[in-house]
Design a protein around this motif. Structure first.
Motif, short mmCIF file in Angstrom:
data_model
loop_
_atom_site.label_atom_id
_atom_site.label_comp_id
_atom_site.label_asym_id
_atom_site.label_seq_id
_atom_site.Cartn_x
_atom_site.Cartn_y
_atom_site.Cartn_z
N VAL A 50 0.82 -1.21 0.00
CA VAL A 50 0.00 0.00 0.00
C VAL A 50 0.86 1.26 0.00
O VAL A 50 0.36 2.36 0.24
N ALA A 51 2.16 1.09 -0.29
CA ALA A 51 3.06 2.23 -0.44
C ALA A 51 3.15 3.11 0.80
O ALA A 51 3.09 4.33 0.72
N LEU A 52 3.23 2.46 1.95
CA LEU A 52 3.51 3.22 3.18
C LEU A 52 4.93 2.86 3.62
O LEU A 52 5.37 1.72 3.43
N PRO A 53 5.66 3.81 4.19
CA PRO A 53 7.02 3.49 4.64
C PRO A 53 6.98 2.56 5.87
O PRO A 53 6.01 2.56 6.62
N GLN A 54 8.07 1.78 6.04
CA GLN A 54 8.12 0.86 7.18
C GLN A 54 8.05 1.62 8.51
O GLN A 54 7.62 1.10 9.52
N SER A 55 8.46 2.89 8.47
CA SER A 55 8.47 3.66 9.72
C SER A 55 7.06 3.92 10.21
O SER A 55 6.85 4.34 11.35
N ALA A 56 6.08 3.68 9.35
CA ALA A 56 4.69 3.92 9.76
C ALA A 56 4.23 2.91 10.80
O ALA A 56 3.27 3.16 11.52
N LEU A 57 4.94 1.77 10.89
CA LEU A 57 4.49 0.69 11.77
C LEU A 57 4.25 1.14 13.20
O LEU A 57 3.33 0.69 13.87
N GLY A 58 5.10 2.03 13.69
CA GLY A 58 4.98 2.42 15.09
C GLY A 58 4.05 3.59 15.32
O GLY A 58 3.88 4.03 16.44
N LYS A 59 3.46 4.10 14.25
CA LYS A 59 2.61 5.29 14.41
C LYS A 59 1.21 4.92 14.85
O LYS A 59 0.78 3.78 14.75
N TYR A 60 0.51 5.96 15.32
CA TYR A 60 -0.88 5.78 15.72
C TYR A 60 -1.78 6.55 14.76
O TYR A 60 -1.34 7.53 14.16
N PRO A 61 -3.03 6.07 14.60
CA PRO A 61 -3.91 6.69 13.60
C PRO A 61 -3.99 8.21 13.72
O PRO A 61 -4.08 8.89 12.71
N GLY A 62 -3.92 8.72 14.94
CA GLY A 62 -4.01 10.16 15.12
C GLY A 62 -2.89 10.92 14.41
O GLY A 62 -3.00 12.11 14.18
N GLU A 63 -1.82 10.23 14.07
CA GLU A 63 -0.68 10.89 13.44
C GLU A 63 -0.71 10.77 11.92
O GLU A 63 0.19 11.25 11.25
N LEU A 64 -1.75 10.10 11.41
CA LEU A 64 -1.78 9.87 9.97
C LEU A 64 -2.85 10.73 9.30
O LEU A 64 -3.83 11.11 9.92
N SER A 65 -2.65 11.00 8.02
CA SER A 65 -3.66 11.75 7.27
C SER A 65 -4.76 10.79 6.82
O SER A 65 -4.62 9.57 6.92
N GLY A 66 -5.84 11.36 6.32
CA GLY A 66 -6.97 10.54 5.87
C GLY A 66 -6.56 9.49 4.85
O GLY A 66 -6.94 8.33 4.95
N GLY A 67 -5.75 9.90 3.88
CA GLY A 67 -5.34 8.97 2.84
C GLY A 67 -4.46 7.86 3.40
O GLY A 67 -4.61 6.69 3.06
N GLN A 68 -3.57 8.24 4.31
CA GLN A 68 -2.70 7.23 4.92
C GLN A 68 -3.50 6.23 5.74
O GLN A 68 -3.25 5.03 5.72
N ARG A 69 -4.50 6.77 6.46
CA ARG A 69 -5.33 5.86 7.24
C ARG A 69 -6.05 4.86 6.34
O ARG A 69 -6.15 3.69 6.66
N GLN A 70 -6.53 5.37 5.21
CA GLN A 70 -7.24 4.47 4.32
C GLN A 70 -6.28 3.42 3.77
O GLN A 70 -6.66 2.28 3.57
N ARG A 71 -5.02 3.79 3.58
CA ARG A 71 -4.02 2.81 3.15
C ARG A 71 -3.81 1.75 4.23
O ARG A 71 -3.67 0.57 3.94
N VAL A 72 -3.80 2.19 5.47
CA VAL A 72 -3.66 1.23 6.56
C VAL A 72 -4.86 0.28 6.56
O VAL A 72 -4.71 -0.94 6.70
N ALA A 73 -6.05 0.84 6.36
CA ALA A 73 -7.25 0.01 6.34
C ALA A 73 -7.17 -1.02 5.22
O ALA A 73 -7.57 -2.17 5.38
N ILE A 74 -6.63 -0.60 4.08
CA ILE A 74 -6.50 -1.54 2.96
C ILE A 74 -5.45 -2.59 3.28
O ILE A 74 -5.65 -3.79 3.02
N ALA A 75 -4.35 -2.16 3.89
CA ALA A 75 -3.31 -3.13 4.27
C ALA A 75 -3.88 -4.15 5.25
O ALA A 75 -3.63 -5.35 5.15
N ARG A 76 -4.68 -3.66 6.20
CA ARG A 76 -5.29 -4.56 7.18
C ARG A 76 -6.17 -5.60 6.48
O ARG A 76 -6.22 -6.75 6.87
N ALA A 77 -6.86 -5.13 5.44
CA ALA A 77 -7.73 -6.06 4.72
C ALA A 77 -6.92 -7.06 3.91
O ALA A 77 -7.25 -8.23 3.84
#
Lengths: 597, 292
Positions: free
Chosen positions: A422-449
């Motif tokens: 989903v084209a997110l950097p590995q450093s995103a692993l330790g982040k919390y949703p509050g620190e992500l933008s809407g698009g990044q969150r949606q990428r996380v949701a897709i990765a989760r799926a």
């Protein structure tokens, strides 16, 4: 008399602009939000400010109104209004200017009205501010304003509360309030972004008519270039706090000069997108159906009504392996219920579902578990679809929890791999949703799926809450993933343009029934009125061509009455089904979650 | 300029919402004041045996009703000539213990019930009707009844007060769980075949934690005052052991002769309640990951 000569275009600007903004700079806590915005609007003309989220467009408008939050400061530039510098005015005069001379239509019709005050009183309250003494006068004027704003039966509606109004109706009330001071300038800050497409058009049309009748000067703030182009004499494109382009809508749409406007123009979903798309190698018709649904019916019991509400009525469709089927419809059309049933979150009243050769019986727990193990959801709201207390790593790994066969290291490996997908950097692993933008969150949701390697991805309005540029990125991502790993997709949306970008097959739902279905090419020359209505998008060429192609929509909807539970609160007006986007008036969201244990 | 702020922001990010919350708590003035008040009461409670100048039960019939400032008795003496300061310190000790114990009982039992009720309709029907019944009785009647059944003692009073507070916790947690289980991340978890226990404790519980904490800080003062009433009825702590409630009740008889004996325990209860409330409020704000 010199006018601000930022005109790149030859569009005529009259010598005496009503409002002139020169090199406006605004900073939040020392960080620049607006870095030198300049534009001018002549009396009676309309200007649209277009930009993505964070582009500074709303901040600019707030600065004009003197409504900046406490931590923001105007650090440079000036705003002239009718020959006076706004910065020189006292707070008292400024307060008089707001409302009496500058009207504001705010963004969120849900949050902008006082829920415990009658609608009429809220309008009268505004009138009182503008010096209307007599109570009787105020009432008469308020009724007139409501009528002007297109509220049917204003006398009855006068005494109602905001919750008895649909989203579109509330926006009309806000328009009435904005007009109550008889302003010369009307500023509309994303007035329809929270509304259904079909309502959006009607509200904007109405706003235009009202403003034109009164000869109002208008500033429209929007993230949608199409909407802007359709309705403004002039367009200002903002990006990252700067005005990057300025000119006539036609000019910008035809030949955007700045790369950002270019991207905006490209990103807008188009109805003919499928033609531009490379045809996916299809084993046409021979493709095995992954999921087939026949005669799906879902009834909801509504308290106080004997007759159940039929949210989904005899819906059948197939999803073939590796393809995308889109279910589209307005809010309240039952499309989300279809998604929930497919995810095993809702039990069908009747109907038949088959996954491959296996029949899914709604009453069998094993079958539902099996269905859930094959499907994964991606929901609409990137802000509520991720648990704010979990880190990205935990969030993505969650869908692997039921997989007991995988070891810890294996799970971690898969999570990392998915992050790449989903084209997110590995450093995103330790982040919390509050620190992500809407698009990044949606990428996380897709990765989760994706991490659970599902056969079917169910995207319920997965891109509706995102702005155009991000929406395009996510659609591209989904398409790329599909061709890469061959996952099937059920895509729920209200936007035919998006459908055209992503889907192979389309099912159009209206009031729970399939009104049209077929491969995407066919459906984009819609035959049915409701499909056509949905198709309405602000035209891409700056003129109101789109509306004429599809005719004056809305007639069919007007006559509709639905289940009494849905109509007894709202009038049987045009907007019976028009609540804000994403919150359908259907019963599926009435109670937070109808569960079965 | 841009660069430095960006790196500073990067350094601050990626901490769990709990840790970020604590940092935020330190910036909230009222919360810090509340925290200091609490620290003061904890010091008083823990240090009572060392700080107290006299034994809490040492009577001296020569000098009853001394006003504050008397040599050797900085806060005066009560009707039996006992040192008010010493009794106050030991009183804080018992009252704090009662408050914490009853909160532990109320939260420990109420939270799982509330979560379950908010998540499952079937459980909701049972749990909610039971709490309705429990709420139909006045809080004190339940506490008095329970304390009477189990016999008077400090622990029994605390447990009785805790049980009497369970319905309130259940209500609050249920409402929060109901709201959270409608959110999309819970829907997503269900669609992923995540077990119910996991959804309850991994998803609902952390998100409901802020309301639980706030409710707990409200219950502690209620329990402290409730204990005073139980002790007044002879169902709580037995004399001569002091508690803030007993001191208040005792002073009532001589309120005209010696108002000071009532002022000190009353003031202490106010300080403790204020401390808990202010701290709880700040804690709630700090723990909300959505508000920034």
């Amino acid at each position: 008399m010199t006018t601000t000569a930022h005109e790149t275009d030859s569009s005529p600007i009259r010598p005496d602009p009503l409002i002139t903004v020169r090199d406006l700079r605004v900073a939040y806590d020392g960080q620049d939000a607006v870095r030198g915005a300049s534009f001018a609007v002549a009396p009676g003309r309309s200007l649209a400010i277009v930009g993505g989220s964070g582009s500074g467009k709303s901040t600019t408008v707030k600065a004009l109104l003197g409504l900046l939050p406490e931590n923001a400061r105007v650090v440079g530039g000036e705003v002239d209004y009718a020959g006076e510098r706004l910065a020189d005015l006292s707070e008292g005069t400024l307060r008089h200017y707001r409302g009496a001379r500058i009207g504001l239509v705010p963004q969120d019709p849900m949050a902008s009205l006082n829920p415990s005050m009658r609608i009429g009183d809220q309008i009268c309250d505004a009138l009182k501010q503008y010096g209307m003494r007599s109570k009787e006068d105020r009432r008469r004027r308020a009724l007139q304003l409501m009528d002007d704003a297109g509220i049917p039966e204003p006398a009855r509606r006068f005494r109602q509360y905001p919750h008895e109004f649909s989203g579109g109706m509330r926006q009309r009330i806000l328009i009435a309030i904005a007009l109550s001071g008889d302003p010369e300038l009307l500023i509309a800050d994303e007035p329809t972004s929270a509304l259904d497409v079909t309502v959006q058009k009607r509200i904007l049309d109405h706003l235009d008519t009202l403003a034109e009748d009164r000869g109002l000067t208008r500033i429209l703030v929007t993230h949608d270039l199409g909407v802007a182009a359709d309705r403004a004499d002039e367009v200002v494109v903002m990006s990252d706090g700067e005005v990057v382009e300025q000119g006539t809508p036609r000019g910008i749409l035809r030949a955007p000069s700045h790369p950002y406007s270019q991207r905006l123009v490209d990103a807008a979903p188009r109805l003919d997108a499928h033609r531009r798309r490379e045809e996916a190698p299809r084993e046409d018709d021979g493709g095995p159906s992954f999921l087939s649904i026949r005669g799906l019916v879902k009834d909801f019991k509504i308290r106080g009504f004997k007759e159940p509400l039929r949210a989904v009525d005899d819906v059948s469709f197939d999803i073939r392996k590796g393809t995308t089927t889109a279910v589209i419809g307005e809010s309240g059309s039952g499309k989300s219920t279809v998604a929930r049933i497919t995810l095993g979150l809702e039990k069908a009243t009747s109907g038949e579902a088959r996954v491959g050769a296996r029949a899914i019986r709604p009453e069998s727990r094993d079958d539902i578990r099996y269905l859930r193990s094959l499907t994964q959801p991606v929901f609409q709201d990137p802000f509520s679809s991720l648990n704010p207390y979990w880190s990205v790593a935990g969030l993505i790994a969650e869908s692997l929890v039921p997989r007991r066969d995988l070891g810890r290291a294996e799970k971690r490996r898969r999570v990392r791999e998915c992050l790449d997908h989903v084209a997110l950097p590995q450093s995103a692993l330790g982040k919390y949703p509050g620190e992500l933008s809407g698009g990044q969150r949606q990428r996380v949701a897709i990765a989760r799926a994706l991490v659970a390697e599902p056969e079917l991805l169910v995207c319920d309005e997965a891109v509706s809450a995102l702005d155009v540029l991000v929406q395009k990125q996510i659609l591209d991502l989904l398409r790329g993933l599909q061709s890469e790993i061959g996952v099937s997709c059920l895509f729920i949306t209200h936007d035919l343009g998006v459908t055209s970008e992503i889907a192979d097959e389309v099912v159009v739902l209206r009031r729970g029934r399939v009104v049209e279905a077929g491969p995407v090419g066919r459906s984009s020359t819609p035959r049915r009125m409701s499909t056509r209505l949905l198709c309405w998008r602000p035209s891409q060429d700056g003129a109101s061509e789109a509306s004429s192609v599809f005719g004056a929509g809305g007639t069919e909807l007007t006559s509709v009455t639905r289940h009494p539970a849905l109509t007894h609160n709202t009038t049987k007006g045009e907007e019976w089904n028009a609540s804000e986007r994403g919150r359908s008036p259907g019963p599926e969201r009435r109670r937070p979650s109808p569960q079965r244990i | 300029m841009y660069q430095t702020t960006a790196t500073a922001a990067a350094a601050e990010t990626s901490r769990s919402p709990f840790i970020r919350g604590l940092q935020q708590l330190a910036r909230n003035k009222l919360g810090v004041i509340g925290g200091l008040l609490l620290l003061l009461t904890v010091i008083a409670a823990v240090g009572a045996p060392w700080i107290a100048p006299h034994h809490f039960a040492a009577v001296n019939f020569q000098i009853p009703f001394q006003t504050p400032g008397t040599a050797g008795y900085p806060l005066g003496t009560d009707d039996l000539g006992r040192d008010v300061l010493s009794r106050l310190l030991y009183g804080v000790r018992t009252s704090l213990w009662i408050g914490l114990l009853s909160v532990a009982v109320a939260v420990g039992v109420g939270t799982p019930l509330g979560l379950l009720a908010g998540y499952s309709r079937v459980a909701d029907a049972v749990v909610s009707r039971l709490t309705d019944v429990a709420l139909a009785f006045p809080f004190l009647i339940i506490a008095v009844g329970l304390a009477a059944i189990r016999g008077p003692s400090l622990e029994n009073a605390a447990i009785a007060l805790g049980i009497a507070n369970i319905p309130i916790i259940v209500r609050v947690v249920r409402g929060e769980a109901l709201r959270i289980s409608g959110l999309e991340f819970v829907q997503a978890a269900r669609a992923m075949n995540i077990s119910q226990a996991r959804i309850l404790f991994q998803h609902l519980l952390p998100n409901a934690s802020s309301v639980i904490i706030v409710q707990a800080t409200v219950i502690i003062p209620v329990a402290i005052i409730g204990e005073a009433m139980l002790s007044f009825l002879g169902l709580g702590i037995q004399p001569p052991e002091p508690s803030l409630g007993i001191m208040l009740a005792d002073a009532q008889e001589y309120i005209y002769r010696s108002p000071w004996a009532a002022v000190w325990p009353g003031l202490t209860i106010i300080v403790m309640c204020l401390g808990f409330n202010m701290f709880g409020d700040a804690l709630r704000d700090a723990l909300d990951p959505n508000a920034r």
